[in-house]
Enzyme design. Structure first.
Site, PDB file in Angstrom:
ATOM      1  CB  ALA A  77      -1.005   0.025   1.144  1.00  0.00           C
ATOM      2  CB  ALA A  78       4.428   2.065  -0.344  1.00  0.00           C
ATOM      3  N   GLY A  79       2.208   2.439  -2.564  1.00  0.00           N
ATOM      4  CA  GLY A  79       1.745   3.078  -3.793  1.00  0.00           C
ATOM      5  C   GLY A  79       0.389   3.739  -3.601  1.00  0.00           C
ATOM      6  CG  ASP A  80      -2.901   1.412  -2.527  1.00  0.00           C
ATOM      7  OD1 ASP A  80      -2.945   1.448  -3.772  1.00  0.00           O
ATOM      8  OD2 ASP A  80      -3.023   0.352  -1.875  1.00  0.00           O
TER       9      ASP A  80
HETATM   10  O1  RIB Z   1      -2.089  -2.073  -2.764  1.00  0.00           O
HETATM   11  C1  RIB Z   1      -2.221  -2.958  -1.692  1.00  0.00           C
HETATM   12  C2  RIB Z   1      -3.479  -3.763  -1.814  1.00  0.00           C
HETATM   13  O2  RIB Z   1      -3.382  -4.626  -2.912  1.00  0.00           O
HETATM   14  C3  RIB Z   1      -3.774  -4.662  -0.632  1.00  0.00           C
HETATM   15  O3  RIB Z   1      -4.482  -4.018   0.392  1.00  0.00           O
HETATM   16  C4  RIB Z   1      -4.519  -5.833  -1.261  1.00  0.00           C
HETATM   17  O4  RIB Z   1      -5.867  -5.890  -0.926  1.00  0.00           O
HETATM   18  C5  RIB Z   1      -4.315  -5.653  -2.762  1.00  0.00           C
HETATM   19  O5  RIB Z   1      -5.445  -5.229  -3.360  1.00  0.00           O
END
Ligand code: RIB
Length: 303
Positions: free
Chosen positions: A250-253
């Protein structure tokens, strides 16, 4: 700081099962893990919580099932002040991600799409309304839903931010004129055939992405090297902020949410990239997906 901004995210909502081991197993190998946990995730939901934690008024558009995981994920979005009016509970089962993390914080993820793959394009697009400022999407839902939502947002004059995870060769030609397209290194390779290992290859890949979707900006997430931004003429490289890497999930998120909001606030893509680099560094220093999402105060004070 961002409380005037109204954002929507159309994307995946998953329950994550996170398992850590010093070394991940090879094919046919069985290894002992060091810890495990369940956490709320999904690229779409992570980005929605990322935006909300930064202070934006955020609407989630997606689908879960009316099951234990779906109800937990919806409550969690609400607890994080995300508007869930665009989340349907009519999926067959809720999305699931198995996340394996090695001793260096690197991950491997298997996603079972389920309800995320059952989102209906017109239904999702009906939640993209005029009063919004921006729409964020990823590639963890069906291609036709992403395309419909992005084009609806563009027609309404919204900022459109396309995060290209997970890696796949998506039909970018059907989303011309988006505001920001932001793939990581593997996603860049899947979309262009070029892994951005240095400045020359990053430029080549950015030019291809620019040619395919005519965005305002191509922002490549380059992991520990930071990011690059290309506007069709010039490319700039912005270094990351060194930190201890515990989990890159989730660093990208986190990066994408911070990038979108700071771009809207400041109008400067360079300021937005620096802010996003800080958010990404904070996220990798924490374990989990949405748990990693920093607040604006944490990002500003992070050096
Ligand atoms: O970007 C991370 C996410 O990728 C995780 O939370 C997982 O659910 C996948 O979708």
């Amino acid at each position: 700081m961002y409380s005037d901004i109204k954002a929507a995210v159309m994307g995946s909502i998953n329950m994550d099962i996170i398992l850590s081991a010093e070394k991940l197993p090879d094919i046919g190998e069985n290894v002992l893990g060091s810890e495990y946990s369940y956490a709320c995730g999904g690229k779409g939901a992570n980005q929605a919580i990322g935006l909300s934690r930064l202070g934006a008024r955020t609407r989630m558009i997606g689908k879960v099932a009316d099951d234990v995981n779906g109800n937990r994920l919806i409550s969690n979005l609400s607890e994080n002040k995300v508007d869930i009016s665009g989340v349907s509970k009519k999926g067959s089962s809720t999305g699931l991600a198995a996340i394996l993390i090695d001793g260096k914080g690197r991950n491997r993820i298997i996603v079972y799409e389920s309800a995320n793959a059952e989102i209906v394009p017109e239904e999702a697009a009906s939640f993209i309304t005029d009063e919004l400022d921006m729409l964020l999407v990823q590639f963890e839902t069906k291609e036709e839903v992403v395309i419909k939502c992005v084009n609806t947002a563009k027609e309404k004059g919204l900022i459109t931010v396309v995060d290209c995870g997970p890696a796949k060769n998506f039909c970018l030609e059907k989303m011309q004129g988006i505001t920001i397209i932001t793939p990581n290194e593997n996603e860049t390779e899947a979309l262009t055939g070029i892994f951005p290992e240095d400045e020359e290859t990053a430029l080549k890949a950015s030019e291809i992405l620019f040619g395919r979707s005519k965005p305002k900006f191509v922002v490549l997430k380059l992991g520990a090297r930071g990011c690059s931004v290309f506007d069709g003429e010039n490319i700039h490289f912005l270094p990351s902020y060194p930190t201890e890497v515990r989990d890159t999930t989730a660093a990208g998120d986190s990066f994408t949410a911070a990038l979108a909001l700071e771009y809207k606030r400041s109008g400067s893509i360079l300021k937005a990239c620096d802010f996003a680099n800080r958010a990404g560094s904070i996220a990798v220093s924490r374990v989990g997906a949405e748990n990693s999402m920093p607040t604006a105060r944490e990002i500003i004070s992070f050096i």
